[in-house]
Design a protein around this motif. Structure first.
Motif, mmCIF file in Angstrom:
data_model
loop_
_atom_site.group_PDB
_atom_site.id
_atom_site.type_symbol
_atom_site.label_atom_id
_atom_site.label_comp_id
_atom_site.label_asym_id
_atom_site.label_seq_id
_atom_site.Cartn_x
_atom_site.Cartn_y
_atom_site.Cartn_z
ATOM 1 N N ASP A 27 3.976 22.985 4.199
ATOM 2 C CA ASP A 27 3.300 23.400 3.002
ATOM 3 C C ASP A 27 3.916 22.183 1.927
ATOM 4 O O ASP A 27 4.943 22.238 1.643
ATOM 5 C CB ASP A 27 3.723 24.580 2.578
ATOM 6 N N ASP A 66 5.847 23.210 -1.005
ATOM 7 C CA ASP A 66 7.553 23.576 -0.749
ATOM 8 C C ASP A 66 8.272 22.126 -1.189
ATOM 9 O O ASP A 66 9.219 22.199 -1.372
ATOM 10 C CB ASP A 66 7.663 23.892 0.516
ATOM 11 N N SER A 107 8.814 23.486 7.096
ATOM 12 C CA SER A 107 7.449 23.764 6.489
ATOM 13 C C SER A 107 6.712 22.737 6.274
ATOM 14 O O SER A 107 7.270 21.463 5.950
ATOM 15 C CB SER A 107 7.645 24.477 5.022
#
Length: 143
Positions: free
Chosen positions: A9, A12, A7
């Motif tokens: 993101d 996260d 990920s």
């Protein structure tokens, strides 16, 4: 890779896992927490996670996403090495849509030349064109 995900993101990211590894690394020993946090906030970060959400790897790119990127802070936790996660991370990274068409991507490594060569990295052909300001003890100023 079965049982894992990657990920980009920032939500996260497990800062404690990242800080624990990087602050003990040969390239950023004793980096202050605030410095690493700022670096993460201003980079394209890739986290490697078990399906349970536990972070087991990381890489970040300092990039304008148009012409240049510098790959830094790449790691897979020791207990997860040897199953292909670093290769999977590198494949994911070099194929990322925001990194296509870059004129140059660079990195520095003491020990992983073989891994990076598999993804197109090679020794600088004309190192005399490169310059740097090198402050290897800069983090000691924060202690």
């Amino acid at each position: 890779m079965q049982g894992y995900k990657i990920s980009t993101d920032h939500n996260d990211l497990d800062f404690e896992v990242i800080y624990s590894f990087i602050s003990n690394s040969y390239w950023a020993k004793d980096i202050p927490r605030v410095t690493l946090q700022k670096a993460l906030e201003n980079s394209l970060c890739f986290g490697v996670y078990k399906d349970s959400g536990e972070q087991v790897g990381f890489a970040r790119l300092i990039t304008d996403r148009a012409t240049f990127a510098y790959l830094a802070d790449v790691f897979i936790l020791d207990s997860y090495r040897g199953v292909g996660l670093s290769k999977w991370l590198m494949s994911h990274l070099v194929d990322h849509p925001d990194l296509q068409g870059l004129r140059r991507m660079m990195l520095a490594t003491n020990d992983a030349h073989g891994l990076y060569a598999q993804y197109g990295f090679e020794a600088i052909k004309n190192p005399e064109i490169l310059m740097q300001i090198w402050q290897p003890d800069v983090y000691n100023n924060f202690l």
